[in-house]
Design an enzyme around this catalytic site. Structure first.
Site, PDB file in Angstrom:
ATOM      1  N   SER A   1       0.275  -1.031  -3.588  1.00  0.00           N
ATOM      2  CA  SER A   1      -0.089  -0.127  -2.490  1.00  0.00           C
ATOM      3  C   SER A   1       0.664  -0.353  -1.192  1.00  0.00           C
ATOM      4  O   SER A   1       0.543   0.444  -0.266  1.00  0.00           O
ATOM      5  CB  SER A   1      -1.592  -0.211  -2.220  1.00  0.00           C
ATOM      6  OG  SER A   1      -2.288   0.614  -3.125  1.00  0.00           O
TER       7      SER A   1
ATOM      8  N   LYS B   1       2.546   2.583   0.206  1.00  0.00           N
ATOM      9  CA  LYS B   1       1.962   3.597   1.081  1.00  0.00           C
ATOM     10  C   LYS B   1       2.516   3.518   2.498  1.00  0.00           C
ATOM     11  O   LYS B   1       2.423   4.491   3.256  1.00  0.00           O
ATOM     12  CB  LYS B   1       0.440   3.461   1.102  1.00  0.00           C
ATOM     13  CG  LYS B   1      -0.252   3.838  -0.199  1.00  0.00           C
ATOM     14  CD  LYS B   1      -1.758   3.747  -0.052  1.00  0.00           C
ATOM     15  CE  LYS B   1      -2.478   4.204  -1.317  1.00  0.00           C
ATOM     16  NZ  LYS B   1      -2.386   3.205  -2.402  1.00  0.00           N
TER      17      LYS B   1
ATOM     18  N   SER C   1      -6.808   2.405   1.271  1.00  0.00           N
ATOM     19  CA  SER C   1      -5.736   2.489   0.270  1.00  0.00           C
ATOM     20  C   SER C   1      -5.979   3.646  -0.693  1.00  0.00           C
ATOM     21  O   SER C   1      -6.047   3.486  -1.904  1.00  0.00           O
ATOM     22  CB  SER C   1      -5.611   1.167  -0.496  1.00  0.00           C
ATOM     23  OG  SER C   1      -4.327   1.042  -1.052  1.00  0.00           O
TER      24      SER C   1
END
Length: 485
Positions: free
Chosen positions: A75, A78, A319
């Site tokens: 993640s 991102k 997230s």
């Protein structure tokens, strides 16, 4: 991927005792040796690590280990997606959902088709669809003579990302992507439903099941009962909307989980038809999925999301994969008139190139980091952090990052249980990442003398419990927060 649910008090105390033995201008031999010892931890035996620490103002490198090695970031990817979105779409960008018609009004009758057109809003909820139906009723319309067309063509029909794992398919974080979708709550897990299983007081009796928002789009196979053992499980059978409940929920307790649906557009159709019926609006024609509204259609009602500069807070704090994928395809539509992941990643690459980061040094295939084909180095990530800090939208983006040790969920996010009682608490702003054999921590931290540092640690191919790698990340962050110069 929702992370940061580990508590590592003993590990952090051990790490601090190793790392904080001396304070001098960085990088001093003692600091370098401490970070070397961290990388020599047995938990990393056989693993791959890319680590870089830099001065946020000058960009100079303070410590590095395999800084250009490309690894799966989970993640932390991102960071690329959201920074590019703030640049490409702009902080004031809003997703839109439109109700349109190509027909003429005749009293309470609409002689033509009614189109519900989605432009990718991952935050729209059941109440918003009800409000759209109410807006239509407020115009005096009670009957639609044509078809009810659900236009999800703003994005392509690829519902899942490249190489997403099949065992993630029914999870909230592996939900299907559609330009016309629905989120069941304020976490904005688009393309999912909440399943609430309530156990009666009598052991052995079946649990009761509630779906939110209420819909008959899914079917329930309920073998879950009231009982000890915390063995309750929920999944969706592949290719269907059959939800299977099994195991036991403690007597008198309940379990609430989000589960993805097969074909979110169809779920929206189910819900919106119900919303129209609640307003006394009947549709005489067919339900059409995936039709395109004509360019001559008139807009009858609109719902808009909050601006992007606000949406990045739940996206980064929690997230949120669905939101990241929607942003990626929205960037593709903006830059190449194609709501595809490939067009979106090209838009991110364009942003990186404008910031002096060579996109050829990394590989991005989705927006969320769920694919293992994403390959990014600590150098790439720290380059991004440095570039972002010079942007006019930086403060909103920086504040949207999880903040270590802050117990408020929408402040601490995935770091709210980590680094409490250390100098990194309420100091470190960073993005977490985690999958099987993958862990990352990337962000900003201010040291003991007020100097801001950027850093990234990406770890792959470890075979120990992921919590042990999180301990090492926390040791790193605590050490950086203690540097003096």
């Amino acid at each position: 991927m929702r992370l940061g649910r580990w508590t590592h008090a003993s590990g952090m105390l051990l790490g601090l005792s190793l790392l904080l033995g001396g304070c001098a201008t960085a990088p001093t031999p003692s600091t370098r040796q401490a970070l070397d010892r961290l990388l020599a931890d047995p938990a990393l035996n056989g693993a791959s690590v890319s680590l870089m620490v830099r001065d946020a103002r000058s960009g100079s490198t303070l410590y590095q280990h395999n800084p250009r090695s490309r690894l799966t970031p989970a993640s932390s990817l991102k960071l690329l997606t959201t920074a590019a979105a703030m640049d490409v779409l702009g902080p004031q960008y809003r997703f839109s959902t439109q109700l349109l018609s190509n027909g003429a009004r005749q009293g309470e009758r609409l002689n033509g088709n009614l189109y519900l057109r989605g432009l990718g809003d991952p935050t729209i909820q059941w109440a918003d669809y009800q409000a759209l139906a109410a807006q239509l009723a407020g115009q005096g319309i009670r009957q639609v003579q044509g078809d009810l067309v659900f236009d999800d063509t703003w994005f392509d029909a690829e519902r899942l990302g490249v190489d997403w794992a099949h065992d993630d398919e029914s999870t909230y974080y592996g939900a299907q992507i559609s330009a016309l979708t629905v989120s069941p709550d304020m976490d904005f897990d688009a393309g999912t439903l909440l399943v609430i299983a309530k156990a009666p007081a009598v052991v052995g009796q079946p649990v009761s099941v509630e779906i939110s928002p209420a819909t008959d789009y899914v079917q329930i196979s309920n073998r879950a009962v009231s009982g000890p053992g915390n063995s309750y499980g929920l999944n969706r059978q592949h290719g269907t909307n059959l939800l299977r409940l099994s195991g036991a929920v403690a007597p008198g307790k309940q379990s609430q989980q989000a589960v993805s649906v097969w074909e979110p557009t169809q779920l929206v159709a189910n819900l919106f038809e119900r919303a129209l019926a609640e307003q006394g609006i009947s549709v005489q024609g067919r339900r059409v999925i995936g039709g395109t509204r004509p360019t001559t259609a008139t807009v009858l009602a609109v719902h808009e999301s909050a601006p992007l500069q606000e949406l990045i807070t739940p996206l980064l704090k929690l997230s949120n994969n669905s939101m990241a994928e929607a942003l990626l395809k929205a960037m593709g539509r903006k830059t190449a008139n194609a709501g595809t992941a490939a067009a979106g990643t090209a838009a991110v690459a364009g942003f990186l190139k404008r910031q002096g980061v060579d996109p050829a040094t990394l590989n991005q295939v989705d927006g969320s980091g769920l694919s293992r084909r994403n390959l990014v180095s600590a150098q790439n990530l720290t380059d991004l952090l440095l570039a972002a800090s010079k942007q006019p939208w930086f403060n909103a983006w920086y504040n949207a990052l999880p903040i270590a040790g802050n117990q408020d969920r929408m402040t601490g996010g995935s770091l709210r249980y980590r680094l409490r009682g250390t100098s990194a608490e309420n100091n470190l702003h960073a993005k977490t990442g985690s999958m099987g054999g993958v862990s990352s921590l990337t962000g900003y931290v201010t040291d003991a003398q007020g100097r801001q540092l950027v850093f990234s640690m990406v770890t792959n191919n470890y075979v120990v419990e992921g919590a042990r790698i999180k301990v090492l990340e926390d040791r790193l962050a605590a050490a950086l927060a203690q540097w003096a110069h």
